[in-house]
Design an enzyme around this catalytic site. Structure first.
Site, PDB file in Angstrom:
ATOM      1  N   CYS A 109      38.532  25.122 -13.968  1.00 10.42           N
ATOM      2  CA  CYS A 109      39.477  24.798 -12.903  1.00 10.42           C
ATOM      3  C   CYS A 109      38.862  25.098 -11.533  1.00 10.42           C
ATOM      4  O   CYS A 109      37.754  24.699 -11.246  1.00 10.42           O
ATOM      5  CB  CYS A 109      40.765  25.569 -13.163  1.00 10.42           C
ATOM      6  N   THR A 110      39.573  25.833 -10.694  1.00 12.03           N
ATOM      7  CA  THR A 110      39.117  26.105  -9.328  1.00 12.03           C
ATOM      8  C   THR A 110      38.040  27.172  -9.252  1.00 12.03           C
ATOM      9  O   THR A 110      37.576  27.497  -8.160  1.00 12.03           O
ATOM     10  CB  THR A 110      40.313  26.527  -8.453  1.00 12.03           C
TER      11      THR A 110
END
Length: 330
Positions: A109-110
């Site tokens: 993800c981030t």
């Protein structure tokens, strides 16, 4: 090699699912025969307990600054705290320091923001959660950001999309290390799809289409999803919804960034992808059910959308495909 040390880097504001998808899958792999086994270590600065997005707290297993051993994998988790993490020069510095000690470096993800800040994504293709892709691309113009795939591998660096794509990434790494039988066992243990091909989009267009504000486009996309075998040419759609073909094309370009023809082709391709990974229907039957005039048209749609022919897509993702037919569209 007595064990594979899998270092998960966490911070305040980490997403618990990003971590749990990875650690639980590795634990199941160990139980069913990963050889050598994985030793998963959650590392934080100062070995501090971290507060996840959900409010739950995780106890750290190692101080990031004290890790000096050879590593199999360094993986940076994502979460709402990723920007604060990327701004922490100590955390970023240690990720940069540890990267050469590892066989591979990854993010969920981030977590890609931390890898980018550490310079580990410069000149590489990378992905992240689709909501944050534009910000990542703007902030790090030397990173070739692609918001579509579930995960991307560029050399020894692997990045994945949002949240549950962590499981897809981990299944791929387990298969790389131990072969398909162990990866399939982990997928069965987690009751997971084995496994979404890396090129599959994070967001299906059958979900994304709901976001448009235009009434005509909403009606047209709903009609397309439910009538894939009908005449869906631009002229037929324009006539059905009482607008000119030119105006319909303008609306589609504005609200879904595709021409009607390309939208129809993509819708049919995604529906076919679902059938390929949930049924054992032969390719000609899949093509007919999804509105393709021939298997060659189906093949061209897959090459355009996923970069692989339908037979390859099925073999990559249908380890547990069910018998029978099933719905045409998600």
């Amino acid at each position: 090699m007595p064990e594979r040390v899998f270092l998960v880097v966490a911070y305040d504001g980490a997403e618990l699912l990003d971590i749990a998808c990875v650690t639980s899958a590795l634990d199941i792999a160990n139980r069913i025969g990963a050889d050598p086994p994985y030793r998963t270590v959650l590392a934080t600065l100062g070995r501090r307990t971290v507060a996840c997005d959900s409010g739950l707290r995780l106890e750290s297993g190692a101080a990031l600054e004290r890790v000096n051993e050879p590593l199999d994998t360094v993986l940076v988790t994502g979460g709402l705290g990723h920007e604060r993490a990327a701004a922490n020069v100590h955390l970023v510095g240690h990720v940069r320091r540890l990267a050469p000690l590892a066989r591979r470096v990854a993010s969920v993800c981030t977590g890609s923001t931390v890898l980018a800040e550490a310079g580990l994504l410069t000149g590489r293709r990378a992905t992240t959660h689709w909501l944050h892709a534009a910000a990542l691309a703007e902030r790090y113009p030397d990173v070739l950001v692609d918001a579509e795939p579930v995960w991307i591998r560029d050399g020894h660096v692997i990045t994945s999309g949002g949240v549950t794509s962590a499981l897809d990434l981990t299944l791929a790494l387990i298969e790389e290390d131990n072969g398909p039988a162990v990866a399939r066992g982990v997928a069965l243990g987690t009751v997971a799809y084995l496994q979404r091909p890396s090129g599959q989009a994070q967001i299906s267009m059958f979900l994304a289409r709901r976001g448009t504000d235009d009434f005509v486009v909403r009606r047209a996309t709903d009609h397309i999803a439910g009538h894939l075998t009908d005449d869906l040419t631009g002229s037929a759609l324009a006539h059905r919804f009482g607008v000119s073909e030119r105006h319909l094309s303008r609306l589609f370009r504005t609200y879904v960034q595709l021409t009607p023809a390309r939208y129809v082709r993509r819708a049919r391709t995604e529906a076919a992808a679902h059938l390929l990974t949930t049924t054992v229907l032969p390719l000609p039957a899949v093509a007919r059910r999804c509105g393709f005039g021939s298997t060659e048209s189906l093949r061209q749609g897959f090459l355009e959308r996923f970069g692989v022919p339908p037979s390859t897509y099925r073999s990559q993702g249908s380890g547990t495909a069910a018998h029978g037919s099933g719905p045409v569209a998600r």
